[in-house]
Scaffold this motif. Sequence first.
Motif, PDB file in Angstrom:
ATOM      1  N   TYR A  51       0.820  -1.211   0.000  1.00 56.38           N
ATOM      2  CA  TYR A  51       0.000   0.000   0.000  1.00 56.38           C
ATOM      3  C   TYR A  51       0.860   1.271   0.000  1.00 56.38           C
ATOM      4  CZ  TYR A  51      -4.406  -2.441   0.996  1.00 56.38           C
ATOM      5  OH  TYR A  51      -5.518  -3.245   0.916  1.00 56.38           O
ATOM      6  N   VAL A  52       2.113   1.157   0.407  1.00 55.87           N
ATOM      7  CA  VAL A  52       2.919   2.351   0.677  1.00 55.87           C
ATOM      8  C   VAL A  52       3.116   3.197  -0.576  1.00 55.87           C
ATOM      9  CG1 VAL A  52       5.165   3.183   1.447  1.00 55.87           C
ATOM     10  CG2 VAL A  52       4.081   1.253   2.616  1.00 55.87           C
ATOM     11  N   LEU A  53       3.622   2.611  -1.642  1.00 56.88           N
ATOM     12  CA  LEU A  53       3.925   3.383  -2.852  1.00 56.88           C
ATOM     13  C   LEU A  53       2.667   3.932  -3.537  1.00 56.88           C
ATOM     14  CD1 LEU A  53       6.874   1.333  -4.419  1.00 56.88           C
ATOM     15  CD2 LEU A  53       6.961   3.351  -2.940  1.00 56.88           C
ATOM     16  N   PRO A  54       1.595   3.134  -3.691  1.00 61.05           N
ATOM     17  CA  PRO A  54       0.376   3.718  -4.276  1.00 61.05           C
ATOM     18  C   PRO A  54      -0.184   4.879  -3.471  1.00 61.05           C
ATOM     19  CG  PRO A  54       0.250   1.328  -4.344  1.00 61.05           C
ATOM     20  CD  PRO A  54       1.449   1.674  -3.519  1.00 61.05           C
ATOM     21  N   ILE A  55      -0.122   4.798  -2.138  1.00 59.35           N
ATOM     22  CA  ILE A  55      -0.649   5.882  -1.302  1.00 59.35           C
ATOM     23  C   ILE A  55       0.206   7.137  -1.443  1.00 59.35           C
ATOM     24  CG2 ILE A  55      -0.925   6.605   1.107  1.00 59.35           C
ATOM     25  CD1 ILE A  55      -1.957   3.779   1.682  1.00 59.35           C
ATOM     26  N   ILE A  56       1.536   6.958  -1.527  1.00 58.66           N
ATOM     27  CA  ILE A  56       2.412   8.124  -1.746  1.00 58.66           C
ATOM     28  C   ILE A  56       2.094   8.769  -3.094  1.00 58.66           C
ATOM     29  CG2 ILE A  56       4.788   8.854  -2.110  1.00 58.66           C
ATOM     30  CD1 ILE A  56       5.655   6.708  -0.123  1.00 58.66           C
ATOM     31  N   ALA A  57       1.943   7.944  -4.125  1.00 60.05           N
ATOM     32  CA  ALA A  57       1.641   8.485  -5.454  1.00 60.05           C
ATOM     33  C   ALA A  57       0.304   9.206  -5.478  1.00 60.05           C
ATOM     34  CB  ALA A  57       1.649   7.353  -6.479  1.00 60.05           C
ATOM     35  N   LEU A  58      -0.680   8.657  -4.772  1.00 61.43           N
ATOM     36  CA  LEU A  58      -2.009   9.271  -4.751  1.00 61.43           C
ATOM     37  C   LEU A  58      -2.048  10.539  -3.903  1.00 61.43           C
ATOM     38  CD1 LEU A  58      -4.514   6.285  -4.374  1.00 61.43           C
ATOM     39  CD2 LEU A  58      -4.431   7.937  -6.231  1.00 61.43           C
ATOM     40  N   GLY A  59      -1.389  10.493  -2.758  1.00 65.55           N
ATOM     41  CA  GLY A  59      -1.577  11.556  -1.778  1.00 65.55           C
ATOM     42  C   GLY A  59      -0.598  12.701  -1.812  1.00 65.55           C
ATOM     43  N   ALA A  60       0.463  12.608  -2.584  1.00 70.43           N
ATOM     44  CA  ALA A  60       1.498  13.639  -2.543  1.00 70.43           C
ATOM     45  C   ALA A  60       0.967  14.998  -2.978  1.00 70.43           C
ATOM     46  CB  ALA A  60       2.680  13.228  -3.420  1.00 70.43           C
TER      47      ALA A  60
END
Length: 343
Positions: free
Chosen positions: A208-217
């Motif tokens: 979940y870490v990388l998709p959440i960073i990409a979505l939330g940045a």
Amino acid sequence: MSHELGIDPPVAATPEPATKRQPAEKTRTHVWIRFLLRRTARMIISLFIIVTVAFFVVRMSGGDPVREALGPTAPLALVEQRRAELGLDAPLLNQYLQYLLGLLQGDLGSSFITGQSVSSVVAERLPKTLALGFIAVVVVLIVAIPLGLIVAVMTQNGRRRLTEFSFGGITGLFLSIPEYLLAVGLVVLFGIMWPVLPIAGSDSAASYVLPIIALGAASSALIARIARVEGLKVLGQDYMRTARSKRLPKTTLYFKHALPNMLTAVLTLGGTTLGGLVAATALVEQVFNWPGLGYTLIQSISARDYNVVVGVAIVYATLIILINLLVDVLLAALDRRTALVEM
């Protein structure tokens, strides 16, 4: 005796009419009911427009889903027969009215490629998208709003120019990078150059870490900027000066007095950003091979699977509208004076 002294006797209080004794709680209940009814009506109209636009845009985009499913070598007679079975040989307006009729009955149709019902496809893929979107929204709110307030406190009255400059530069950088491009960069960095995190699938918490960073940045950067501006406005108010004069602890001063008073404006401006964050899951899921609705949508567009594309688009639109409705409810709860006017 009272007449002799020239004093009028007390007059018994006249009971107010029943219509004037309506409890405040009942009035607030009626206001909330009107608010929810109006928002529900707007939601239905918006969904109708989205369904109509999505249906005609997808159907008129070209391509033949039957030929895509049967392959380029399939006999023409078989293709025509399959088109007739699916109702694709009917006039476009008839297809639209038939689709609306099924939609009113809760039927999103079936996939032209696999024959699976769109409802079952949504039920299978939606939880993954909801999990990703919900966690991303929570992370954005938890990170961005306190960050904006902290930077506002640090840079109040023109102090720490370097901090203000750095904050503006970093948030501006994240705002300028599209989610899709950031996702690709994260895959290259953490999947190829420094392989420490999963870059595909949803098999573990680490995935979940990388998709959440990409979505939330980008959303975090925007909401943090908004929070800083609103935080500076709140910190300059008279009631904050009064609170400082009482020598309250900083945590109480900023997070109990300042934070609630800036939330209304932050949520007002950031609500649409959170809706856009959910919409961005489509491209991010494609990059990370995430088994959600976004991945399904991209694959279905490529395959000209009309019913799946329109069905997933409806679900995405419903999610975004519900997020905006939730933001409206939170705003009404935080600022009841505005709610009474707008409801």
